[in-house]
Every structure is written in structure tokens, then in C-alpha cells.
Design an enzyme around this catalytic site. Structure first.
Site, PDB file in Angstrom:
ATOM      1  N   ASP A  92      -8.337   2.472  10.658  1.00  0.00           N
ATOM      2  CA  ASP A  92      -7.086   3.221  10.801  1.00  0.00           C
ATOM      3  C   ASP A  92      -7.129   4.584  10.122  1.00  0.00           C
ATOM      4  O   ASP A  92      -6.504   5.541  10.592  1.00  0.00           O
ATOM      5  CB  ASP A  92      -5.910   2.399  10.272  1.00  0.00           C
ATOM      6  N   ASP A 152       0.816  -1.214   0.000  1.00  0.00           N
ATOM      7  CA  ASP A 152       0.000   0.000   0.000  1.00  0.00           C
ATOM      8  C   ASP A 152       0.849   1.262   0.000  1.00  0.00           C
ATOM      9  O   ASP A 152       0.639   2.163  -0.818  1.00  0.00           O
ATOM     10  CB  ASP A 152      -0.936   0.013   1.214  1.00  0.00           C
ATOM     11  N   ARG A 183      -2.163   3.582  16.928  1.00  0.00           N
ATOM     12  CA  ARG A 183      -2.337   4.466  15.779  1.00  0.00           C
ATOM     13  C   ARG A 183      -2.213   5.965  16.116  1.00  0.00           C
ATOM     14  O   ARG A 183      -1.554   6.704  15.377  1.00  0.00           O
ATOM     15  CB  ARG A 183      -3.679   4.182  15.095  1.00  0.00           C
ATOM     16  N   SER A 209      -2.849 -11.003   6.699  1.00  0.00           N
ATOM     17  CA  SER A 209      -2.494  -9.602   6.951  1.00  0.00           C
ATOM     18  C   SER A 209      -2.216  -9.473   8.437  1.00  0.00           C
ATOM     19  O   SER A 209      -3.088  -9.719   9.273  1.00  0.00           O
ATOM     20  CB  SER A 209      -3.648  -8.682   6.542  1.00  0.00           C
TER      21      SER A 209
END
Length: 418
Positions: free
Chosen positions: A129, A21, A100, A178
């Protein structure tokens, strides 16, 4: 590709992992969004070393200015704040959600230090996120760019783009799952795990072993709600978490497999590992049970729930959290003492607790003493026993009487009476 081009075409700071990504985001930001320079920022919150190697190698191959920042201390402090708030979400200890905002704030700091005019992440429009990053970033004056979300990129499209541009990623496939890892937790999702009926193989786990025989006792000391020592040894937050992850994980402690409700309303299958978090949360709750009054324990459950909800949403900087933490701080002044935890069969069970603030009297509760103490005798409970349940008994009598009256009326009507 279509997108909304930002007003500025200067430097942009990208949350950079070196994965598919964020790797494809680099040329997209330069070519599609017309930024002159992309600055990659990787934040250390306890990931495996090979993830940093991947990020640095990929950054070098892209000729990307790359910053690696150690934020483990700040993240560990947030994790221990979560212990004081008994922070779980839908049954599991929060981990990724806690990391985060720490990552986002660190990236923002780097962006400001390096004269960036915008910030970017590689999140899709389906997950949590994106919201956790942007709630921090949108409090600044910098623009926020989300190429994957804004361009509607799928993983297959990213893989094709990477292959076409010969980008330094292995086809975008880092394995069947993932995985997101930090100091506090390890999450595993994707592929077959997206099917709720799929039984995951043992190899999805890395921190925890399948529970076997034997047990182990740990003594954890708390001071004002914070864990400060393990088995009598003073220990820092990072070392404590890492040691408990190893010790408790070896006993199979800290696995969660659940259906989770995301902020955007999507329900997803998630698997987590969190040995240290499980041990510390269980130990802390056991100590609170000893020292807090019934009213405090009951009300704190509401406070803890709200704190965890805000943490899940990435909103720990919200004014509500400041107010919640005022109550938490007040209760934690007495959450000082030690808890013995037994690790056995994949469980971390409190089996002993001690505190000078314990709201407990062994002689008062014992069946071997005649009186409660403080002038209270056992016979004083007789009046309480008479009143206890009185309203329920009265309600039962009223209902029974009404039903008998109704039956008599119905019977008389059926017999032709009026």
C-alpha cells in the site's frame, strides 16, 4: 525517534482510518515532525459503517480536523473496468489494489483544497500500500511522509506509545485478524493466518457462507463489456456489486486462500472474499469466449495480464495502461449480450450465453449437418488432417534414423570394426 523533518511545518493531510497506525501518526506528525496541523481524511470505498463511526469518534477525541469523502462511484467504475480486463492477480480478483489509487487521489484532492503542504500514510515498509499511495502522491508537488516506515515502528511499539499517551484506541487490538473491506472485496490476514499450514476457522468469513445444497440462476447482461442489468433489470454499478455480494456470498461463492507475492518480494498468506467479483469476471469471460476470435482471445490474455499487473502495483495511470485499454476498448465493442450463471456448491459457473456478435454457427458445428457451410464440405478436412502433425512425424523419423545409425556405429566399434 529519529526522522527526516520536512522543509515545511504547515498542514499535512493524513490517510486516516481511526485504527492504531493512523491514530498514533497524529501526535507523531505534530510532535516529531513539527507540523502545525494534521487533517485526517477517510475515503468511503464501501467499508462497513462501523469503520466510519470509529474514525469519526477517534478524530473527535483527538480534536482532529476530519473529512469523510464518498468515492464509491469512482471505485465502482474502476472495478467494472477491471471486469473488462478480466483482472486477477495470481488467481484472485483484485480488490484492495484497485481501491488504493482511488483513495490516494481523493486524499490528494482534499489536501490541495485545504492548503496542505504534505501528505502522510500509516503504512509499514513491508507492504504494497505504501507504493500504491505514493505513486499517486509523488506526481504532485506535496511532500510525502510515512512515520511508521521512517521510524521503524512495530505494532507493539505503537501499542505502547498509544497507552503512554492515552490515545483513543483499544490497545491497538481490533481482533485476531487484520481485515480490509471495500465494495469489491474483503481481505483477512495476520495472526495465525501468517502460517501457511494453518487451516482457517469458518469465522474469518463474513461475506460468504459455507456452501450447502441448492442452486440459483442469475442472468447478467453486458453492453460493450460492462455489466448493465441483472435478471432483466437495469442496475447501477454499486447496487449490482452489493446485490451480487449478498446473493452469491450466500451460496459460498468467492473465497480465495493463497500465497501471494508482494511487490517488494515478500511472500504472504492471504485470504479473500469476493462474491460479486467472481460472478462478474466469470460471466464476462464466458461472453468474451463467445464473441472474440481465437486470435483475439489469445492476445487479450497477455493484455489482461499486463493490465492486472499494473493494477496490482497501483499504476493504472501509467502510459502502458492507456495503450492496453485501447486494445481492450476495441474488443469490448462486441462484448454485448447476456450470460446465465449458476450459483452452486461455492461455484459461479456460466451455463448459458447469448450475443448477436457470437462468432458461432450451430449448424456449422453440429454433428447432424453434412457440410460446414460457405462451400466447405467435411471431406475438405482430409488435406488438413494429412498436413496436421507432419513436422512432428518427420522429426520423429529423423530422430529414430539418427539413433539407429549411432547404434550401428557403436556396435561395430565394440566388435573390433573400424
Amino acid at each position: 525517534m529519529t526522522h527526516s523533518t520536512p522543509d515545511s511545518t504547515d498542514r499535512i493531510a493524513l490517510a486516516f482510518s481511526g485504527g492504531l497506525d493512523t491514530t498514533v501518526c497524529v501526535p507523531i506528525l505534530e510532535e516529531e515532525y513539527d507540523f502545525d496541523e494534521v487533517v485526517g481524511v477517510t475515503v468511503d470505498v464501501g467499508q462497513p459503517e462501523d469503520e466510519f463511526d470509529e474514525a469519526e469518534e477517534t478524530a473527535a477525541a483527538l480534536d482532529l480536523e476530519h473529512h469523510v469523502v464518498d468515492a464509491r462511484e469512482a471505485f465502482a467504475a474502476t472495478c467494472l473496468d477491471a471486469v473488462r480486463a478480466n483482472a486477477t492477480y495470481q488467481g484472485y480478483p483484485l480488490g484492495t489494489a484497485l481501491a488504493r489509487p482511488v483513495i490516494a487521489q481523493t486524499i490528494l484532492d482534499v489536501a490541495l483544497e485545504n492548503d496542505c503542504t504534505a501528505l502522510a500514510h500509516g503504512c509499514t515498509g513491508k507492504g504494497n500500500d505504501q507504493l500504491r499511495f505514493e505513486t499517486v502522491w509523488r506526481a504532485s508537488d506535496l511532500d510525502v511522509v510515512a512515520p511508521v516506515r521512517e521510524l521503524g515502528l512495530t505494532r507493539e511499539a505503537e501499542q505502547a506509545y498509544a497507552a503512554e499517551r492515552d490515545l483513543p484506541v483499544e490497545g491497538g487490538d481490533g481482533g485476531a485478524w487484520s481485515i480490509d473491506t471495500n465494495l469489491w472485496s474483503r481481505s483477512v490476514e495476520g495472526s495465525d493466518l501468517e502460517e501457511p499450514s494453518y487451516v482457517p476457522p469458518e469465522d474469518i468469513y463474513d461475506w460468504t457462507q459455507s456452501p450447502e445444497g441448492g442452486h440459483e440462476l442469475l442472468e447478467i447482461e453486458f453492453k460493450e463489456g460492462y455489466p448493465v442489468a441483472l435478471d432483466g433489470e437495469d442496475i447501477g454499478a454499486i447496487d449490482l456489486i452489493e446485490r451480487l455480494n449478498a446473493v452469491a456470498g450466500a451460496r459460498g461463492v468467492g473465497r480465495t486462500d493463497l500465497m501471494e507475492d508482494r511487490m517488494l518480494g515478500l511472500k504472504v498468506r492471504e485470504n479473500y472474499e469476493h462474491p460479486a467479483a467472481t460472478v462478474l469476471l466469470n460471466a464476462h469471460a464466458a461472453l468474451e469466449d463467445l464473441v472474440l476470435t481465437k486470435e483475439e482471445r489469445s492476445f487479450k490474455k497477455q493484455v489482461d495480464h499486463e493490465w492486472a499487473e499494473k493494477a496490482y502495483e497501483g499504476l493504472l495511470a501509467a502510459p502502458l495502461v492507456d495503450a492496453l485499454e485501447g486494445f481492450i476498448d476495441s474488443t469490448q465493442k462486441r462484448v454485448t449480450g447476456t450470460v446465465t450463471i449458476k450459483l452452486e456448491g461455492g461455484q459461479a459457473r456460466p451455463v448459458g450465453r447469448e450475443s448477436e456478435y457470437g462468432v458461432y454457427s450451430a449448424s456449422a458445428a453440429s454433428f447432424n449437418t453434412a457440410d460446414v457451410g460457405g462451400g466447405i464440405e467435411q471431406n475438405d478436412a482430409t488435406g488438413v488432417a494429412k498436413y496436421h502433425g507432419f513436422q512432428s512425424r518427420l522429426a520423429g523419423q529423423v530422430i529414430e534414423s539418427a539413433e539407429e545409425t549411432e547404434a550401428a556405429v557403436d556396435g561395430g566399434t565394440e566388435n573390433g570394426e573400424n
